[in-house]
Design an enzyme around this catalytic site. Sequence first.
Site, PDB file in Angstrom:
ATOM      1  N   GLY A 169       0.836  -1.183   0.000  1.00  0.00           N
ATOM      2  CA  GLY A 169       0.000   0.000   0.000  1.00  0.00           C
ATOM      3  C   GLY A 169       0.876   1.241   0.000  1.00  0.00           C
ATOM      4  CB  CYS A 170       0.660   4.512  -1.710  1.00  0.00           C
ATOM      5  SG  CYS A 170      -1.095   4.881  -1.462  1.00  0.00           S
ATOM      6  CG  ASN A 171      -1.795   5.725   2.828  1.00  0.00           C
ATOM      7  OD1 ASN A 171      -1.391   6.712   2.220  1.00  0.00           O
ATOM      8  ND2 ASN A 171      -3.078   5.435   2.908  1.00  0.00           N
TER       9      ASN A 171
END
EC number: 1.2.1.38
Length: 342
Positions: free
Chosen positions: A148-150
């Site tokens: 996930g980017c976060n």
Amino acid sequence: MTYNVAILGASGYTGAELVRLISTHPDLKIVGLSGNSKAGMTMAEVFPHLRHLDLPRLTTIEDMSFDGVDMVFCGLPHATSQEVIAKLPDHVRIVDMSADFRLRDTADYEKWYGKAHAAPDLQKTAVYGLTEFYREQIKTARLVAGTGCNAATGQYALRPLISSSVIDLDHIIIDLKAAVSGAGRSLKENLLHAELSEGAHAYAVGGTHRHLGEFDQEFSAIAGRPVQVQFTPHLLPANRGILATVYVHGDADEVHSTLSQAYANETFIITLPKGEHPSIKHIRASNFCHIGVVADRIPGRTIIIAALDNLTKGSSGQALQNANLMLGLNETSGLMVAPVFP
């Protein structure tokens, strides 16, 4: 040698970002593009900024041939990827950018995504795709699960600190700001210009964001005991970029030294001089992640700020970096473009 690649879900933002990056790659050729809702259209019609490229037309996945394809990038929605990837021929290697193979325990997947995993046997073979920390496993993997980017942003700020035991593992707060492209390209009322612009708001407050599953999995594995962080994401009226402000109990000099040493030989992770902190403007449209460390006014507390582009280092750039490793290519190929400023 030139490797043939196909992109599934090429009509989304991560698909377009992959096309942009691969267009400058010396060893990859795009031979297939799928986008079921845009099937039959050219990429120039879907993304006019790519009209200068000679690309195949978009097709449905069912109509795509994987003969001669070496690598498949999968940019499909969560839950869809599992079923599609399970049917791909054995000879192709795969980088998935959805959440479908990120969580090693299928019970965790069901907890965070609300449905049973559709390909549990395939899950057992997947390698978590945070490149700098799983490099050797990625090289030999058939299936790599993009992060996930976060989750990637928070991990770059914290993993070396957890493994080196220089911070209190029971007092970690991640306050994260994310641009709107992280929500995908489909139409959503809360993402309309009139709803989103001139404001910012928190969401998934209180520990409901799905990327917490990745934080729990990865941080606990590093520490050898359960580690849970407080995490609140906020939606910004910006197109791309993530800025994570992380609050920890630990000495700022020790934190900065640990991060600097951990990333000293990494091309894409840059630790700034102590006291400096990054902006999403400084990494826009690039595969770089900038990390700053600042001492808090309260002794023994430190602020870490990490910035990356959610579409590049947080997704498509990470995917290409992993594909380079899987194919035995230079890890930085197609990824050394400078950030776009202003």
